[in-house]
Design a protein around this motif. Sequence first.
Motif, mmCIF file in Angstrom:
data_model
loop_
_atom_site.group_PDB
_atom_site.id
_atom_site.type_symbol
_atom_site.label_atom_id
_atom_site.label_comp_id
_atom_site.label_asym_id
_atom_site.label_seq_id
_atom_site.Cartn_x
_atom_site.Cartn_y
_atom_site.Cartn_z
ATOM 1 N N VAL A 87 0.884 -1.084 -0.208
ATOM 2 C CA VAL A 87 -0.478 -0.016 0.393
ATOM 3 C C VAL A 87 0.863 1.020 -0.095
ATOM 4 C CG1 VAL A 87 -0.183 0.602 2.722
ATOM 5 C CG2 VAL A 87 -2.433 1.267 1.102
ATOM 6 N N PRO A 88 0.865 2.179 -0.949
ATOM 7 C CA PRO A 88 2.305 3.693 -1.017
ATOM 8 C C PRO A 88 1.101 4.496 0.141
ATOM 9 C CG PRO A 88 0.133 3.032 -2.744
ATOM 10 C CD PRO A 88 -0.916 2.361 -1.991
ATOM 11 N N VAL A 89 2.439 4.439 0.616
ATOM 12 C CA VAL A 89 2.436 5.694 2.439
ATOM 13 C C VAL A 89 3.311 6.601 1.588
ATOM 14 C CG1 VAL A 89 3.281 5.671 4.882
ATOM 15 C CG2 VAL A 89 2.342 3.331 3.737
ATOM 16 N N PHE A 90 2.563 7.620 1.792
ATOM 17 C CA PHE A 90 2.786 9.335 1.822
ATOM 18 C C PHE A 90 3.983 9.715 3.316
ATOM 19 C CE2 PHE A 90 0.509 8.158 -1.637
ATOM 20 C CZ PHE A 90 1.740 8.935 -2.846
ATOM 21 N N VAL A 91 5.115 10.136 3.516
ATOM 22 C CA VAL A 91 5.186 10.867 4.681
ATOM 23 C C VAL A 91 5.907 12.122 4.024
ATOM 24 C CG1 VAL A 91 6.287 10.268 6.866
ATOM 25 C CG2 VAL A 91 5.578 8.922 5.870
ATOM 26 N N PRO A 92 5.798 13.588 5.055
ATOM 27 C CA PRO A 92 5.347 14.831 3.770
ATOM 28 C C PRO A 92 7.201 15.000 4.673
ATOM 29 C CG PRO A 92 3.622 15.566 5.208
ATOM 30 C CD PRO A 92 4.129 13.886 5.734
ATOM 31 N N ARG A 93 8.098 15.985 4.012
ATOM 32 C CA ARG A 93 8.898 15.821 4.512
ATOM 33 C C ARG A 93 8.928 17.247 5.241
ATOM 34 N NH1 ARG A 93 13.564 14.816 2.119
ATOM 35 N NH2 ARG A 93 13.194 14.858 0.092
ATOM 36 N N ASP A 94 8.279 17.527 5.651
ATOM 37 C CA ASP A 94 8.269 18.084 6.719
ATOM 38 C C ASP A 94 8.130 17.520 8.399
ATOM 39 O OD1 ASP A 94 8.540 20.919 5.861
ATOM 40 O OD2 ASP A 94 6.779 21.302 5.922
ATOM 41 N N ARG A 102 10.196 -1.400 4.980
ATOM 42 C CA ARG A 102 9.450 -1.398 4.155
ATOM 43 C C ARG A 102 9.270 0.312 3.501
ATOM 44 N NH1 ARG A 102 3.257 0.451 3.005
ATOM 45 N NH2 ARG A 102 4.207 1.241 1.989
ATOM 46 N N GLY A 103 9.281 0.626 2.404
ATOM 47 C CA GLY A 103 9.520 1.941 1.284
ATOM 48 C C GLY A 103 8.595 2.636 2.073
ATOM 49 N N PHE A 104 8.559 4.089 1.600
ATOM 50 C CA PHE A 104 7.477 5.381 1.537
ATOM 51 C C PHE A 104 8.277 6.723 0.327
ATOM 52 C CE2 PHE A 104 9.618 8.346 4.432
ATOM 53 C CZ PHE A 104 10.606 7.728 4.998
ATOM 54 N N ARG A 105 7.005 7.093 0.543
ATOM 55 C CA ARG A 105 7.302 8.070 -0.469
ATOM 56 C C ARG A 105 7.426 9.509 0.359
ATOM 57 N NH1 ARG A 105 7.457 6.784 -6.300
ATOM 58 N NH2 ARG A 105 6.768 9.291 -6.360
ATOM 59 N N VAL A 106 8.467 10.418 0.057
ATOM 60 C CA VAL A 106 8.138 11.125 0.982
ATOM 61 C C VAL A 106 7.782 13.002 0.302
ATOM 62 C CG1 VAL A 106 10.167 13.035 1.853
ATOM 63 C CG2 VAL A 106 10.511 10.835 1.655
ATOM 64 N N LEU A 107 7.238 13.055 0.960
ATOM 65 C CA LEU A 107 5.940 14.377 0.145
ATOM 66 C C LEU A 107 6.329 15.177 0.236
ATOM 67 C CD1 LEU A 107 2.829 13.752 -1.204
ATOM 68 C CD2 LEU A 107 2.137 14.472 0.667
ATOM 69 N N GLU A 108 6.963 15.860 -0.493
ATOM 70 C CA GLU A 108 6.850 17.506 -1.112
ATOM 71 C C GLU A 108 5.659 18.548 -0.464
ATOM 72 O OE1 GLU A 108 10.205 18.100 -0.161
ATOM 73 O OE2 GLU A 108 11.085 16.466 -1.672
ATOM 74 N N PRO A 109 6.397 19.999 -0.076
ATOM 75 C CA PRO A 109 5.145 20.580 -0.229
ATOM 76 C C PRO A 109 4.307 21.463 -1.262
ATOM 77 C CG PRO A 109 6.865 21.589 1.129
ATOM 78 C CD PRO A 109 7.764 20.327 0.484
#
Lengths: 98, 383
Positions: free
Chosen positions: B183-190, B343-350
Amino acid sequence: MRSADSQGIGLLEVSDVSGQKGMTVSGVPNDASVGELVEQLLAEMHLTREDASGRPLTYQARLEREGRHLHASERVGDVLQTGDRLVLQPNIDAGGRP
Amino acid sequence: MTGPRFSFAVHVLREDGSAAGQVPIDVDWEPARECLRFLALRRGRPPAEAFALDCALDPVWHPKRGAPFLAGFRARAAEEGDSAASGSAGTGELRHDFRTDYFARASRTAAARLVAEGALREGEPFHSLPVAFPRGEEPAAAVPAPRLLTRPAVPDVPIRAGSLGARLGRSAAHGIAARIEDVPVFVPRDVLDGAAVLAHAAERKETGGILVGHLHRDADTAGVFVEVTAQIPARHAEADLVRLSFTPEVWTDVSAALALRGRGEIMLGWWHSHPVREWCKDCSEESRRQCSLAADFFSDHDRVLQRTVFPRAYSLGLVVNDVAAEAPTFSLFGWDGGVLRPRGFRVLEPDRPGPGGPGKTEEAAATAGAAGKATTGGGNHGG
């Protein structure tokens, strides 16, 4: 839990700390202690009972209506009312080098 | 497979193939049930239905050794007529097969018991084979104890509509490569930056907090994804160099913060720091480079916390590795087939303001605001 009291608590809402697992509970005898109630709820909700070292995890029951943690020795009939909401909160450790 | 139908044990073999012993085990089936429930959610069932799913578990026998040796087990949606004693294999389309690594922890416990009994030497290599045996009817207790009358409540797990494509467009993969079934996971860079600042400031202590956010269902593909929107520092945690205690006061504080934020976020997981630079300060540079503690390390205590507080299959555990002489690194852990793995995740930019003004959508604006609010306040942390 001790023998049922026919005048026990009608209905309680119980949840874990995340609010994502919960259940409604009825038939809680008035003369049961909060500690006895918590012990049964842990089993019913499949919550972990032991830490990584095999020691018992401690949980506190927070009574939302009063905004306080109940003591394990308090008597259900003295502190809970039908419709109350309890949150089971563990005191749990993270970390530790291998 | 649960209840009275089967009992379980681990058959432990020495390296030369000789039997060291067989140890009965208690299996925690809850991660398997949660895996199937999340599968139901991903396949379109509403949360109230998916998370209330009743599961049946069937053994999958080893193809060569046969029963009682297990190749794994199958979880499936319980069907009408299923009972703990029925033995029905069922053909429900909602099902998931689990491998024997599900029994890894029980196997280690079994081996430790054999070491204590002298059947296995300390440090001796071993293989383990999980086994299951049909269980006979057990006599009822003579005087049954009064039981509570319980009923599962509808879980408060909202799922929002959202655009997976929009988030993929402003994010980059981090860590382990994602698999198609993840399942895709997004975590904001902030959020990452804020946690790193707190971890560094804690110096010789661990610190941590709770990850909050939303589950989303993509409007185009109907796929489910997870978006962290903020981290709430565990202000009342007790900490030292190798320990972080989440006290009841932490949970009360976080619940209050969530209510105050008023964004409908749920607790998606937790984060904590590993002060590796302190752990390894007396080690050589070469040792530090090869140190297994520097990345993707989740201790037994961490695993128990995850299982206790965040057992849902979408739940996350983030580790901030405060390593020496480098910027902190991040390792994310999640449930995979009922087992916790990195697991991997995606770093979400503003979300950058478009030509029409700040914020492309109402949802995106709310999300960016949540992330900013969580990290600018900083400074409060355990210990």
